[in-house]
Design a protein around this motif. Structure first.
Motif, PDB file in Angstrom:
ATOM      1  N   GLY A  79       0.811  -1.218   0.000  1.00 21.43           N
ATOM      2  CA  GLY A  79       0.000   0.000   0.000  1.00 21.43           C
ATOM      3  C   GLY A  79       0.838   1.258   0.000  1.00 21.43           C
ATOM      4  O   GLY A  79       0.604   2.179  -0.786  1.00 21.43           O
ATOM      5  N   ILE A  80       1.838   1.323   0.887  1.00 28.54           N
ATOM      6  CA  ILE A  80       2.671   2.527   0.955  1.00 28.54           C
ATOM      7  C   ILE A  80       3.565   2.629  -0.272  1.00 28.54           C
ATOM      8  O   ILE A  80       3.833   3.734  -0.765  1.00 28.54           O
ATOM      9  CB  ILE A  80       3.481   2.587   2.264  1.00 28.54           C
ATOM     10  CG1 ILE A  80       4.078   3.981   2.472  1.00 28.54           C
ATOM     11  CG2 ILE A  80       4.571   1.547   2.303  1.00 28.54           C
ATOM     12  CD1 ILE A  80       3.080   5.059   2.712  1.00 28.54           C
ATOM     13  N   ARG A  81       4.012   1.507  -0.807  1.00 31.47           N
ATOM     14  CA  ARG A  81       4.827   1.560  -2.026  1.00 31.47           C
ATOM     15  C   ARG A  81       4.006   2.105  -3.191  1.00 31.47           C
ATOM     16  O   ARG A  81       4.495   2.902  -3.990  1.00 31.47           O
ATOM     17  CB  ARG A  81       5.402   0.184  -2.340  1.00 31.47           C
ATOM     18  CG  ARG A  81       6.450  -0.260  -1.324  1.00 31.47           C
ATOM     19  CD  ARG A  81       7.228  -1.477  -1.757  1.00 31.47           C
ATOM     20  NE  ARG A  81       6.445  -2.660  -1.963  1.00 31.47           N
ATOM     21  CZ  ARG A  81       6.240  -3.606  -1.062  1.00 31.47           C
ATOM     22  NH1 ARG A  81       6.756  -3.478   0.149  1.00 31.47           N
ATOM     23  NH2 ARG A  81       5.535  -4.679  -1.350  1.00 31.47           N
ATOM     24  N   ARG A  82       2.744   1.725  -3.273  1.00 33.43           N
ATOM     25  CA  ARG A  82       1.861   2.244  -4.325  1.00 33.43           C
ATOM     26  C   ARG A  82       1.636   3.745  -4.148  1.00 33.43           C
ATOM     27  O   ARG A  82       1.681   4.507  -5.105  1.00 33.43           O
ATOM     28  CB  ARG A  82       0.531   1.495  -4.286  1.00 33.43           C
ATOM     29  CG  ARG A  82      -0.471   1.967  -5.314  1.00 33.43           C
ATOM     30  CD  ARG A  82      -1.729   1.109  -5.249  1.00 33.43           C
ATOM     31  NE  ARG A  82      -2.840   1.734  -5.896  1.00 33.43           N
ATOM     32  CZ  ARG A  82      -3.077   1.686  -7.203  1.00 33.43           C
ATOM     33  NH1 ARG A  82      -2.239   1.030  -7.980  1.00 33.43           N
ATOM     34  NH2 ARG A  82      -4.117   2.288  -7.716  1.00 33.43           N
ATOM     35  N   ARG A  83       1.411   4.183  -2.900  1.00 29.71           N
ATOM     36  CA  ARG A  83       1.202   5.610  -2.654  1.00 29.71           C
ATOM     37  C   ARG A  83       2.448   6.415  -2.998  1.00 29.71           C
ATOM     38  O   ARG A  83       2.356   7.512  -3.533  1.00 29.71           O
ATOM     39  CB  ARG A  83       0.827   5.849  -1.184  1.00 29.71           C
ATOM     40  CG  ARG A  83      -0.551   5.393  -0.803  1.00 29.71           C
ATOM     41  CD  ARG A  83      -1.674   6.197  -1.446  1.00 29.71           C
ATOM     42  NE  ARG A  83      -1.463   7.613  -1.292  1.00 29.71           N
ATOM     43  CZ  ARG A  83      -1.563   8.513  -2.282  1.00 29.71           C
ATOM     44  NH1 ARG A  83      -1.883   8.149  -3.490  1.00 29.71           N
ATOM     45  NH2 ARG A  83      -1.357   9.787  -2.045  1.00 29.71           N
ATOM     46  N   LEU A  84       3.626   5.893  -2.694  1.00 32.35           N
ATOM     47  CA  LEU A  84       4.871   6.615  -3.002  1.00 32.35           C
ATOM     48  C   LEU A  84       5.076   6.757  -4.509  1.00 32.35           C
ATOM     49  O   LEU A  84       5.676   7.729  -4.953  1.00 32.35           O
ATOM     50  CB  LEU A  84       6.070   5.921  -2.357  1.00 32.35           C
ATOM     51  CG  LEU A  84       6.258   6.201  -0.876  1.00 32.35           C
ATOM     52  CD1 LEU A  84       7.283   5.250  -0.279  1.00 32.35           C
ATOM     53  CD2 LEU A  84       6.661   7.647  -0.648  1.00 32.35           C
ATOM     54  N   ARG A  85       4.604   5.805  -5.282  1.00 29.68           N
ATOM     55  CA  ARG A  85       4.720   5.940  -6.743  1.00 29.68           C
ATOM     56  C   ARG A  85       3.897   7.116  -7.252  1.00 29.68           C
ATOM     57  O   ARG A  85       4.245   7.744  -8.240  1.00 29.68           O
ATOM     58  CB  ARG A  85       4.291   4.649  -7.424  1.00 29.68           C
ATOM     59  CG  ARG A  85       5.296   3.537  -7.276  1.00 29.68           C
ATOM     60  CD  ARG A  85       4.923   2.313  -8.105  1.00 29.68           C
ATOM     61  NE  ARG A  85       5.841   1.233  -7.811  1.00 29.68           N
ATOM     62  CZ  ARG A  85       5.507   0.131  -7.147  1.00 29.68           C
ATOM     63  NH1 ARG A  85       4.270  -0.057  -6.752  1.00 29.68           N
ATOM     64  NH2 ARG A  85       6.400  -0.794  -6.905  1.00 29.68           N
ATOM     65  N   HIS A  86       2.784   7.420  -6.575  1.00 31.25           N
ATOM     66  CA  HIS A  86       1.923   8.544  -6.973  1.00 31.25           C
ATOM     67  C   HIS A  86       2.303   9.836  -6.248  1.00 31.25           C
ATOM     68  O   HIS A  86       1.893  10.908  -6.661  1.00 31.25           O
ATOM     69  CB  HIS A  86       0.456   8.211  -6.693  1.00 31.25           C
ATOM     70  CG  HIS A  86      -0.052   7.080  -7.525  1.00 31.25           C
ATOM     71  ND1 HIS A  86      -0.347   7.205  -8.855  1.00 31.25           N
ATOM     72  CD2 HIS A  86      -0.277   5.782  -7.225  1.00 31.25           C
ATOM     73  CE1 HIS A  86      -0.755   6.042  -9.335  1.00 31.25           C
ATOM     74  NE2 HIS A  86      -0.713   5.162  -8.361  1.00 31.25           N
ATOM     75  N   GLY A  87       3.029   9.717  -5.140  1.00 35.65           N
ATOM     76  CA  GLY A  87       3.455  10.883  -4.367  1.00 35.65           C
ATOM     77  C   GLY A  87       2.666  11.032  -3.077  1.00 35.65           C
ATOM     78  O   GLY A  87       1.446  10.922  -3.084  1.00 35.65           O
ATOM     79  N   VAL A  88       3.373  11.257  -1.980  1.00 26.97           N
ATOM     80  CA  VAL A  88       2.741  11.505  -0.687  1.00 26.97           C
ATOM     81  C   VAL A  88       3.206  12.859  -0.162  1.00 26.97           C
ATOM     82  O   VAL A  88       4.236  13.384  -0.593  1.00 26.97           O
ATOM     83  CB  VAL A  88       3.050  10.393   0.354  1.00 26.97           C
ATOM     84  CG1 VAL A  88       2.491   9.065  -0.083  1.00 26.97           C
ATOM     85  CG2 VAL A  88       4.523  10.299   0.639  1.00 26.97           C
ATOM     86  N   HIS A  89       2.443  13.414   0.765  1.00 23.10           N
ATOM     87  CA  HIS A  89       2.741  14.728   1.324  1.00 23.10           C
ATOM     88  C   HIS A  89       2.808  14.637   2.838  1.00 23.10           C
ATOM     89  O   HIS A  89       2.122  13.819   3.438  1.00 23.10           O
ATOM     90  CB  HIS A  89       1.659  15.733   0.916  1.00 23.10           C
ATOM     91  CG  HIS A  89       1.462  15.813  -0.556  1.00 23.10           C
ATOM     92  ND1 HIS A  89       0.607  14.972  -1.230  1.00 23.10           N
ATOM     93  CD2 HIS A  89       2.044  16.590  -1.486  1.00 23.10           C
ATOM     94  CE1 HIS A  89       0.658  15.252  -2.521  1.00 23.10           C
ATOM     95  NE2 HIS A  89       1.525  16.231  -2.707  1.00 23.10           N
ATOM     96  N   GLY A  90       3.626  15.483   3.413  1.00 23.08           N
ATOM     97  CA  GLY A  90       3.736  15.492   4.862  1.00 23.08           C
ATOM     98  C   GLY A  90       4.598  16.635   5.344  1.00 23.08           C
ATOM     99  O   GLY A  90       4.879  17.588   4.610  1.00 23.08           O
TER     100      GLY A  90
END
Length: 186
Positions: A79-90
Motif C-alpha cells: 500500500g505505501i509503495r503504491r502511494r509513493l509511486r503517486h506521491g505523498v505529502h507530509g
C-alpha cells in the motif's frame, strides 16, 4: 555507527496489516536520538481512491513531539509503495515535503525515493550495486548520510528528522522500492 533500526515493539501482525480505524500506537524504534513512536490513524479519505486504498496519517514522535508526519500514507508494504509511486505529502520538523519514487529500472542508479522539502533540501534514498544510501542535496552538493550494510544502516551525522525518514522507509517497507525488480520475481 551501525544501527539495525528494528522496532523494539510492533503491533501484532494482524493489526499491523489492517487499516487504522482510530489513532493508535503501532511501533517503537530505539535510536541514538531516543525512541521513535509510530502512530497511525485514518487519514483524509475525500475521494474514492482514498477510501479504496485506506489512506492513513502516520506520525513519528520523539519524546512526545511530532518529528515526521505523513498525511496520505497507506497500509505498510504494498500500500505505501503504491502511494509513493503517486506521491505523498507530509511535514518533517514542521517543513512541508513531497515524496515520490523514481524508476523501476534494472540499473540501480535509476531507482530511488526522493523527499523534496519546501526549504530547498532534497533527501533521497538511492540504490547502488551493493548497498542503499541516504543522500542530502542542498544546492548541488551531495552528502551521503547513511549506507545500508549487512548488519543494518551505517549512519553519519543524521539529525532527528533524517533519522525519522530512515525509520519510516525501513519500517513501512518502502525500501523494497530500491531493490531490483528481479528480486521480486525470485
Amino acid at each position: 555507527m551501525p544501527s539495525l533500526l528494528q522496532p523494539s515493539w510492533r503491533a501484532p501482525w494482524r493489526t499491523w496489516l489492517q487499516p487504522a480505524h482510530s489513532r493508535d500506537r503501532h511501533a517503537e524504534i530505539p535510536t541514538a536520538h531516543g525512541t521513535y513512536t509510530l502512530f497511525r490513524e485514518p487519514g483524509p479519505r475525500l475521494s474514492a481512491d482514498a477510501k479504496a486504498e485506506a489512506w492513513e496519517r502516520w506520525q513519528f514522535l520523539l519524546g512526545g513531539e511530532t518529528v515526521l508526519e505523513i498525511d496520505d500514507a497507506a497500509l505498510p508494504g504494498y500500500g505505501i509503495r503504491r502511494r509513493l509511486r503517486h506521491g505523498v505529502h507530509g511535514r518533517l520538523d514542521g517543513v512541508p515535503f513531497t515524496a515520490r519514487t523514481t524508476g523501476r529500472s534494472l540499473l540501480p542508479g535509476r531507482r530511488g525515493v526522493r523527499f523534496t522539502l519546501d526549504d530547498g533540501r532534497n533527501l533521497s534514498f538511492t540504490a547502488r550495486p551493493l548497498h542503499l544510501r541516504l543522500v542530502r542535496d542542498t544546492g548541488g552538493e551531495d552528502e551521503v548520510l547513511a549506507r545500508s550494510r549487512a548488519s543494518g544502516w551505517e549512519t553519519h551525522r543524521l539529525d532527528r528528522g533524517e533519522l525519522a525518514l530512515l525509520c519510516f522507509v525501513t519500517l513501512s517497507g518502502a525500501d523494497q522500492l530500491l531493490r531490483s525488480p528481479l528480486q521480486q520475481i525470485l
